[in-house]
Design a protein around this motif. Structure first.
Motif, mmCIF file in Angstrom:
data_model
loop_
_atom_site.group_PDB
_atom_site.id
_atom_site.type_symbol
_atom_site.label_atom_id
_atom_site.label_comp_id
_atom_site.label_asym_id
_atom_site.label_seq_id
_atom_site.Cartn_x
_atom_site.Cartn_y
_atom_site.Cartn_z
ATOM 1 N N LEU A 46 28.800 -14.576 19.250
ATOM 2 C CA LEU A 46 29.344 -14.706 17.905
ATOM 3 C C LEU A 46 30.455 -15.757 17.966
ATOM 4 O O LEU A 46 31.434 -15.594 18.701
ATOM 5 N N ILE A 47 30.246 -16.829 17.207
ATOM 6 C CA ILE A 47 31.201 -17.932 17.151
ATOM 7 C C ILE A 47 31.867 -17.908 15.780
ATOM 8 O O ILE A 47 31.189 -17.836 14.751
ATOM 9 N N ILE A 48 33.192 -17.978 15.769
ATOM 10 C CA ILE A 48 33.979 -17.985 14.537
ATOM 11 C C ILE A 48 34.621 -19.356 14.391
ATOM 12 O O ILE A 48 35.068 -19.952 15.379
ATOM 13 N N ARG A 49 34.696 -19.833 13.168
ATOM 14 C CA ARG A 49 35.331 -21.134 12.899
ATOM 15 C C ARG A 49 36.657 -20.912 12.178
ATOM 16 O O ARG A 49 36.717 -20.209 11.185
ATOM 17 N N GLY A 51 39.148 -23.454 10.607
ATOM 18 C CA GLY A 51 39.333 -24.875 10.312
ATOM 19 C C GLY A 51 38.312 -25.685 11.085
ATOM 20 O O GLY A 51 37.112 -25.457 10.990
ATOM 21 N N GLU A 52 38.785 -26.593 11.903
ATOM 22 C CA GLU A 52 37.904 -27.442 12.712
ATOM 23 C C GLU A 52 37.569 -26.824 14.063
ATOM 24 O O GLU A 52 36.703 -27.316 14.771
ATOM 25 N N GLU A 53 38.252 -25.748 14.403
ATOM 26 C CA GLU A 53 38.094 -25.146 15.738
ATOM 27 C C GLU A 53 37.101 -23.992 15.722
ATOM 28 O O GLU A 53 37.106 -23.169 14.810
ATOM 29 N N GLU A 54 36.248 -23.956 16.742
ATOM 30 C CA GLU A 54 35.326 -22.842 16.911
ATOM 31 C C GLU A 54 35.765 -22.012 18.103
ATOM 32 O O GLU A 54 36.207 -22.554 19.116
ATOM 33 N N ARG A 55 35.631 -20.682 17.977
ATOM 34 C CA ARG A 55 35.972 -19.757 19.062
ATOM 35 C C ARG A 55 34.860 -18.745 19.214
ATOM 36 O O ARG A 55 34.427 -18.144 18.241
ATOM 37 N N CYS A 56 34.458 -18.520 20.454
ATOM 38 C CA CYS A 56 33.499 -17.464 20.742
ATOM 39 C C CYS A 56 34.290 -16.168 20.887
ATOM 40 O O CYS A 56 35.259 -16.102 21.654
ATOM 41 N N ILE A 57 33.876 -15.131 20.123
ATOM 42 C CA ILE A 57 34.590 -13.853 20.206
ATOM 43 C C ILE A 57 33.701 -12.716 20.702
ATOM 44 O O ILE A 57 34.199 -11.630 20.972
ATOM 45 N N VAL A 58 32.401 -12.985 20.821
ATOM 46 C CA VAL A 58 31.474 -11.991 21.369
ATOM 47 C C VAL A 58 30.484 -12.714 22.272
ATOM 48 O O VAL A 58 29.863 -13.694 21.848
ATOM 49 N N GLY A 84 38.520 -12.676 31.552
ATOM 50 C CA GLY A 84 39.691 -11.835 31.319
ATOM 51 C C GLY A 84 40.822 -12.539 30.590
ATOM 52 O O GLY A 84 41.927 -12.011 30.489
ATOM 53 N N GLU A 85 40.548 -13.717 30.037
ATOM 54 C CA GLU A 85 41.570 -14.469 29.301
ATOM 55 C C GLU A 85 41.531 -14.068 27.825
ATOM 56 O O GLU A 85 40.462 -13.803 27.276
ATOM 57 N N ILE A 86 42.696 -14.060 27.206
ATOM 58 C CA ILE A 86 42.767 -13.718 25.785
ATOM 59 C C ILE A 86 42.256 -14.885 24.954
ATOM 60 O O ILE A 86 42.707 -16.019 25.103
ATOM 61 N N VAL A 87 41.286 -14.587 24.083
ATOM 62 C CA VAL A 87 40.708 -15.565 23.174
ATOM 63 C C VAL A 87 41.479 -15.564 21.862
ATOM 64 O O VAL A 87 41.747 -16.609 21.275
#
Length: 182
Positions: A46-49, A51-58, A84-87
């Motif tokens: 699961l990728i969340i956007r 603004g211009e940045e995308e982050r994988c959260i799942v 183990g890093e905080i997203v």
């Protein structure tokens, strides 16, 4: 209608294989439930956007730590990647929290705050809150409660005084020891 969200996310079909642990904590720093969802295998990331940045959260190997502080109008979900890093930290504003069949829950009040490890802070879903008020899903009092909670939290975050963020790693470690072995 408000959405009730449970700390085990047991109804989430995206997660194919999971482990779960929870614990009630009562100490000087935190009182309430904390849960850890370990996503061993997911059907798709699961990728969340933002603004211009995308982050994988799942994704496979990701973990979500939920903190349900007692007598508060917010919960915190910390997303950890497979290293183990905080997203991100995701703060849900809620009407109430509770426990049903042994699992903590919260009734979502639409507004959210996202904090990225870069320090970027965003308030989300203002339009959903406005729409809920317009459509009579929530009262003016609940609308004001949501904004008051967001504003108080933003002040604490700005002052670096919102302690749940710093407790996330510690709480995750405590719950990892309680996870059932794969």
């Amino acid at each position: 209608m408000l959405k009730r969200r449970y700390g085990d996310r047991s109804n989430w079909a995206r997660i194919i294989e999971r482990r779960f642990a929870q614990q009630y904590v009562e100490d000087e720093q935190f009182t309430g439930y904390m849960t850890l969802l370990d996503m061993i295998k997911v059907s798709e990331p699961l990728i969340i956007r933002y603004g211009e940045e995308e982050r994988c959260i799942v994704d496979d190997g990701y973990q979500w730590l939920f903190q349900f502080p007692e007598n508060q109008h917010h919960t915190v979900t910390t997303t950890f990647n497979s290293a183990g890093e905080i997203v991100q930290w995701y703060i849900d504003i809620c009407v109430a929290t509770g426990v049903e069949n042994g699992v903590p829950w919260m009734d979502d009040l639409f507004l959210d705050i996202v904090i990225l490890p870069t320090g970027q802070v965003r308030v989300l879903d203002e339009d959903e809150l406005d729409e809920a008020l317009t459509n009579g899903v929530i009262t003016k009092a609940l609308y004001e409660l949501a904004w008051n909670e967001v504003n108080q939290l933003l002040t604490l975050i700005e002052r670096n005084e919102f302690g749940l963020l710093e407790l996330a790693q510690k709480h995750r470690e405590v719950l990892e020891e309680k996870l059932e072995k794969p």
